[in-house]
Design an enzyme around this catalytic site. Structure first.
Site, PDB file in Angstrom:
ATOM      1  N   TYR A 146      43.056  -1.065  11.480  1.00 15.15           N
ATOM      2  CA  TYR A 146      43.867  -0.773  12.662  1.00 15.15           C
ATOM      3  C   TYR A 146      43.659   0.680  13.060  1.00 15.15           C
ATOM      4  CZ  TYR A 146      48.064  -0.027  15.524  1.00 15.15           C
ATOM      5  OH  TYR A 146      48.936   0.288  16.537  1.00 15.15           O
ATOM      6  N   ASP A 241      38.758   7.131  10.388  1.00 16.02           N
ATOM      7  CA  ASP A 241      40.161   7.157  10.804  1.00 16.02           C
ATOM      8  C   ASP A 241      40.993   7.486   9.569  1.00 16.02           C
ATOM      9  OD1 ASP A 241      42.768   6.678  11.510  1.00 16.02           O
ATOM     10  OD2 ASP A 241      42.375   4.781  12.529  1.00 16.02           O
ATOM     11  N   LYS A 269      50.053  11.620  11.180  1.00 15.12           N
ATOM     12  CA  LYS A 269      51.063  11.430  10.148  1.00 15.12           C
ATOM     13  C   LYS A 269      51.380  12.720   9.388  1.00 15.12           C
ATOM     14  CE  LYS A 269      50.332   6.447   9.756  1.00 15.12           C
ATOM     15  NZ  LYS A 269      51.558   5.949  10.368  1.00 15.12           N
TER      16      LYS A 269
END
Length: 432
Positions: A146, A241, A269
């Site tokens: 994702y 990623d 994050k």
């Protein structure tokens, strides 16, 4: 489905009138596990307290950013000090420069960095940049990975979509995903074949070096190395990623842990210390294609927000303390081994872990691919989730997400979690 929570239930009903589905991100609705979400009132260290005043050991940790735990004093001080100086300028500040320098020092592959506001924005911008740099249009991603809700990347996209049993997303034209090739994670032959067959049109290969969105799935030995070799051979941009893994699985992220250097890296994050953030960076020659020095346009009103940057700097500084990553590794290991000790013939499953992120898959004895992950026992997971919640442990409400251990989790937290799992498992197997 667990104890009824009147305050949370009333808030959820109110929310559904003005917010689609009552939530601002789909997995928060608990569709994968049933029941209604608990509304969180506050957090401190390893714990959260819901709207009814019940306390839980928290392993969601805001889906990964809170590596120091909730409201860590150093980060709170940094934010409190930054706010009176101004909450946004739309102009350069010295702090955003300091953050870029710190990232570059920890991740030598990131020679230049552009701050954005989310992981989705980071991956979207990195893909556009790769296309602009190479003059090619196609991208290759992996089943189960994702990369945010970017149109071209919402194909075989892992956790949120998998939890809802949706293959892709409505509203995404076929012409967008038609430029996206899908390979099998941990299958270098699958990826290599697609790269060789499409290399003249292929701008980028994007991958989570450790899958976190089909449940934690580490790369098999040689997988990342094979991607690096094939992309380098054909002049294709390799994008890691690391929105989840950046500063989580090692000081320099997964690229340090596995010794593979990408061309571009996406971050988020932990980089924002719990506040909204994203970033992408990499080789200087590629990054110099970005406006204002190059032809690839990317911009953001709130990019480099001074309060977020202050929180990020404080977080990364705390992570410089000696023994931090060794401590996180040890905490993760103890939780993994404690959970594994309860698994067995009556309760089959496996635990995948990389550092301080892990997933308990109920059912399969091995998970190294999306097909393995999709074979987990979803009904049993729902019972597990609610059983642990009733025992004071707050887990991700999806079988395809990661649990996160923070520096704030103490030995007692881990011991209590392991004991709660053993107690639930005894009840579960006695009833089945």
């Amino acid at each position: 489905m667990g104890k009824v929570s009147p305050v949370s239930s009333a808030l959820f009903e109110r929310s559904k009138r003005v917010v689609p589905g009552g939530v601002n991100s789909p997995v928060r609705a608990w569709n994968a596990v049933g029941g209604e979400p608990r509304y969180v009132a506050r957090g401190d260290g390893s714990r959260i307290v819901d709207a009814e005043g019940r306390e839980y050991i928290d392993y969601v940790c805001a889906w990964g950013p809170l590596i120091l735990g909730h409201a860590p004093p150093a980060v709170v001080r940094a934010v409190v000090d930054a706010v009176p100086e101004g909450m946004g300028f739309g102009a350069p500040t010295s702090r955003e420069l300091e953050l870029a320098e710190l990232v570059s020092e920890r991740m030598p592959a990131v020679e230049q960095l552009r701050l954005v506001n989310s992981g989705t924005e980071a991956t979207m911008s990195a893909v556009r940049l790769a296309r602009g740099y190479t003059g090619r249009s196609k991208i290759l991603k992996f089943d189960g990975c994702y990369h945010g809700h970017v149109d071209a990347l919402l194909a075989k996209a892992g956790s949120g979509v998998a939890s809802l049993s949706l293959p892709d997303s409505a509203g995404v034209p076929e012409s967008f995903t038609g430029q996206t090739l899908i390979a099998d994670f941990n299958d270098p032959e699958s990826a290599g074949r697609l790269i060789r067959e499409n290399h003249e049109d292929l701008a980028a290969v994007i991958v989570e070096p450790v899958c976190g969105n089909m449940g934690v799935t580490p790369p098999e030995p040689g997988f990342l190395e094979a991607l690096r070799e094939e992309t380098r051979r054909h002049g294709i941009v390799l994008i890691f990623d690391e929105v989840i893994t950046g500063f989580r699985v090692a000081r320099g992220g997964a690229q340090e842990r596995y010794g593979v250097t990408p061309d571009l890296t996406c971050l988020g994050k932990i980089l924002g210390g719990g506040l909204p953030v994203g970033a992408f960076g990499g080789r200087r020659d590629i990054m110099s294609c970005l406006a204002p020095v190059g032809p690839v346009y990317q911009a953001g009103t709130l990019s480099g927000n001074p309060v977020t940057v202050a929180a990020g700097l404080a977080t990364l500084e705390q992570l410089e303390a000696p023994g931090v990553y060794e401590g996180l590794e040890e905490k993760g290991r103890r939780l993994q081994e404690g959970l594994e000790a309860t698994l067995g013939e009556g309760l089959p499953g496996t635990v995948n872990r990389v550092g301080s992120m892990l997933t308990l898959f109920l059912g399969p004895d091995r998970v190294a691919s999306p097909d393995h992950a999709r074979g987990c026992d979803r009904d049993r997971f729902a019972r597990f989730f609610h059983g642990m919640l009733a025992r004071g442990v707050y887990l991700p409400p999806s079988p395809f997400e990661a649990l996160f251990v923070s520096l704030a989790h103490e030995d007692d937290d881990i011991a209590a979690t392991v004991a709660a799992f053993a107690d639930w498992a005894a009840e579960e197997t006695a009833l089945r």
